[in-house]
Design a protein around this motif. Structure first.
Motif, short mmCIF file in Angstrom:
data_model
loop_
_atom_site.label_atom_id
_atom_site.label_comp_id
_atom_site.label_asym_id
_atom_site.label_seq_id
_atom_site.Cartn_x
_atom_site.Cartn_y
_atom_site.Cartn_z
N ILE A 207 4.76 16.05 28.22
CA ILE A 207 5.08 17.18 28.93
C ILE A 207 3.96 17.68 29.96
CG2 ILE A 207 5.71 19.89 28.63
CD1 ILE A 207 6.56 19.08 25.93
N PHE A 208 4.17 17.86 30.96
CA PHE A 208 3.41 18.29 31.91
C PHE A 208 3.37 19.79 32.01
CE2 PHE A 208 2.67 20.30 36.28
CZ PHE A 208 1.48 20.03 36.36
N CYS A 209 4.50 20.56 31.74
CA CYS A 209 4.54 21.97 31.64
C CYS A 209 6.10 22.28 31.11
CB CYS A 209 4.13 22.96 33.04
SG CYS A 209 4.28 24.57 32.63
N ALA A 210 6.31 23.14 30.12
CA ALA A 210 7.35 23.38 29.45
C ALA A 210 8.19 24.60 30.28
CB ALA A 210 7.42 23.43 28.01
N GLY A 211 7.32 25.27 31.03
CA GLY A 211 7.90 26.39 31.83
C GLY A 211 7.14 27.72 31.08
N ILE A 212 7.88 28.80 31.68
CA ILE A 212 7.28 30.22 31.18
C ILE A 212 7.78 30.50 29.65
CG2 ILE A 212 7.92 32.60 31.44
CD1 ILE A 212 8.16 32.26 34.43
N ASP A 213 6.95 31.20 29.10
CA ASP A 213 7.36 31.58 27.60
C ASP A 213 8.42 32.60 27.83
OD1 ASP A 213 7.45 32.84 25.31
OD2 ASP A 213 5.33 32.95 24.97
N PHE A 214 9.64 32.25 27.17
CA PHE A 214 10.90 33.20 27.32
C PHE A 214 10.71 34.34 26.60
CE2 PHE A 214 14.60 29.76 27.72
CZ PHE A 214 14.06 29.68 29.16
N SER A 215 9.73 34.52 25.56
CA SER A 215 9.69 35.69 25.08
C SER A 215 8.89 36.90 26.01
CB SER A 215 8.46 35.71 23.84
OG SER A 215 7.16 35.18 24.19
N GLU A 216 8.25 36.32 26.89
CA GLU A 216 7.78 37.26 27.95
C GLU A 216 8.83 37.98 28.45
OE1 GLU A 216 4.80 38.38 28.30
OE2 GLU A 216 3.66 36.76 27.05
N PHE A 217 9.91 37.41 28.63
CA PHE A 217 11.25 38.01 29.36
C PHE A 217 11.76 39.14 28.79
CE2 PHE A 217 12.68 35.03 32.83
CZ PHE A 217 11.64 33.89 32.72
N MET A 218 11.42 39.26 27.26
CA MET A 218 12.16 40.21 26.67
C MET A 218 11.24 41.37 26.07
SD MET A 218 13.98 37.11 24.47
CE MET A 218 15.35 38.36 23.53
N LYS A 219 10.03 41.47 26.81
CA LYS A 219 9.03 42.53 26.38
C LYS A 219 9.21 43.83 27.12
CE LYS A 219 5.63 39.47 24.62
NZ LYS A 219 4.18 38.70 24.59
N GLY A 220 10.29 44.11 28.02
CA GLY A 220 10.40 45.15 28.73
C GLY A 220 10.05 45.10 30.26
N VAL B 72 15.73 39.99 35.11
CA VAL B 72 15.39 39.47 33.76
C VAL B 72 15.84 40.57 32.65
CG1 VAL B 72 13.33 39.09 32.35
CG2 VAL B 72 13.58 38.04 34.35
N GLN B 73 15.77 41.96 33.24
CA GLN B 73 16.16 42.89 32.21
C GLN B 73 17.65 43.27 32.14
OE1 GLN B 73 13.72 44.47 30.22
NE2 GLN B 73 12.57 42.88 31.28
N GLU C 175 21.52 42.69 30.98
CA GLU C 175 22.00 42.14 29.80
C GLU C 175 22.63 40.65 29.53
OE1 GLU C 175 22.83 41.96 25.89
OE2 GLU C 175 21.83 43.55 26.95
N GLU C 176 22.96 40.27 30.82
CA GLU C 176 23.43 38.86 30.72
C GLU C 176 22.12 37.93 30.38
OE1 GLU C 176 26.10 36.11 33.58
OE2 GLU C 176 24.72 37.32 34.77
N ALA C 177 21.25 38.37 31.07
CA ALA C 177 20.15 37.43 31.16
C ALA C 177 19.26 37.64 29.72
CB ALA C 177 19.03 37.79 32.18
N GLN C 178 19.41 38.82 29.28
CA GLN C 178 18.85 39.06 27.92
C GLN C 178 19.59 38.26 26.70
OE1 GLN C 178 15.78 40.87 26.92
NE2 GLN C 178 15.20 40.48 29.01
N ALA C 179 20.97 38.09 26.98
CA ALA C 179 21.93 37.74 26.04
C ALA C 179 21.67 36.22 25.82
CB ALA C 179 23.26 37.93 26.01
N VAL C 180 21.39 35.56 26.96
CA VAL C 180 21.06 34.28 26.99
C VAL C 180 19.73 33.95 26.54
CG1 VAL C 180 20.83 32.08 28.89
CG2 VAL C 180 22.69 33.73 28.94
N LEU C 181 18.88 34.76 27.04
CA LEU C 181 17.38 34.42 26.59
C LEU C 181 17.48 34.69 24.91
CD1 LEU C 181 15.54 36.32 29.13
CD2 LEU C 181 15.24 34.22 28.82
N ARG C 182 17.99 35.59 24.22
CA ARG C 182 18.29 35.69 22.93
C ARG C 182 18.68 34.56 22.24
NH1 ARG C 182 19.28 41.31 24.10
NH2 ARG C 182 21.37 40.90 24.01
N GLU C 183 19.73 34.07 22.78
CA GLU C 183 20.46 32.92 22.29
C GLU C 183 19.62 31.65 22.38
OE1 GLU C 183 24.39 30.12 23.12
OE2 GLU C 183 24.01 31.90 24.22
N SER C 184 18.67 31.41 23.48
CA SER C 184 17.69 30.39 23.62
C SER C 184 16.49 30.44 22.69
CB SER C 184 17.26 30.36 25.20
OG SER C 184 18.59 30.22 25.97
N MET C 185 16.23 31.78 22.42
CA MET C 185 14.90 31.99 21.44
C MET C 185 15.28 31.48 20.22
SD MET C 185 12.35 32.98 23.21
CE MET C 185 11.12 33.97 21.98
#
Length: 213
Positions: free
Chosen positions: A19-32, A190-191, A193-203
């Motif tokens: 892995i060179f870089c796995a990308g952004i930490d998805f949890s950061e998308f969900m902190k407000g 990012v905030q 609901e569509e994106a947040q729902a996908v992010l929750r599922e991915s997490m």
């Protein structure tokens, strides 16, 4: 490093095996919104620091380079990747091509992938990244990349630094000018609901996978 005139080049690499870089930490998308906006500004600052550097910069992208990994690679003046890398989910492009010598693919069951995965989670690709895609190509590996940079370091320093400054100036001016609009736009999506729902599922999937490991 920028102030040390004895340093001419820098290699961006990872010590992780595949892995060179796995990308952004998805949890950061969900902190407000305020937290994410600050996080996105930090990412922009890191990109700006690499892209505007006086140093000869090259990314040795030996493995998966998703999302932020792709962005960091594009911030460098040159990027090299194993031949045969596959475009990732939501990618706007295929593998980064280059006419130089290719390193053989590593003995892994899955070839490294590269690309942006923002669209897959309901977040649009920022305008400045779309612009950057249209400006870039390249490929390959640590020892090769270092030899390549050593070759670039043989030319007169001041002429080289000034040339790269001029080449990259127009995009940097555009990138910096759109910061407020970019942060506001990406935070809004990012905030949503569509994106947040996908992010929750991915997490949840990542957590389940981690428990099984």
């Amino acid at each position: 490093m920028e102030e040390d005139q004895t340093i001419r080049a820098a290699v961006l690499k990872s010590d992780l095996k595949s892995i060179f870089c796995a990308g952004i930490d998805f949890s950061e998308f969900m902190k407000g919104p305020e937290s994410f906006a600050a996080y996105w500004r930090t990412i922009r600052k890191v990109f700006d620091t690499i892209y505007s550097s006086r140093l000869n910069t090259a990314a040795s992208m030996h493995g998966h380079s998703l999302g932020l990994g792709c962005v960091l690679g594009m911030a460098c003046q040159d990027r090299f990747m194993i031949r045969g890398a596959a475009p990732g989910v939501g990618s706007l492009f295929g593998s980064l091509g280059h006419d130089g010598a290719a390193a053989p693919p590593p003995p892994t069951s899955k070839p490294p992938t590269i690309g942006l995965n923002e669209v897959a989670v309901g977040v649009p690709v920022p305008e400045w990244l779309v612009e950057l895609f249209g400006m870039i190509t390249s490929e390959e590996m640590d020892a090769f990349v270092i030899r390549y940079l050593e070759g670039r370091n043989t030319v007169p320093r001041e002429a080289q630094v000034e040339t790269m400054r001029v080449i990259r100036r127009r995009f940097l001016e555009q990138f910096r000018a759109m910061e407020e609009a970019d942060v506001a736009n990406i935070t809004r999506y990012v905030q949503a609901e569509e994106a947040q729902a996908v992010l929750r599922e991915s997490m949840a999937k990542l957590a389940s996978k981690a428990r099984r490991a």
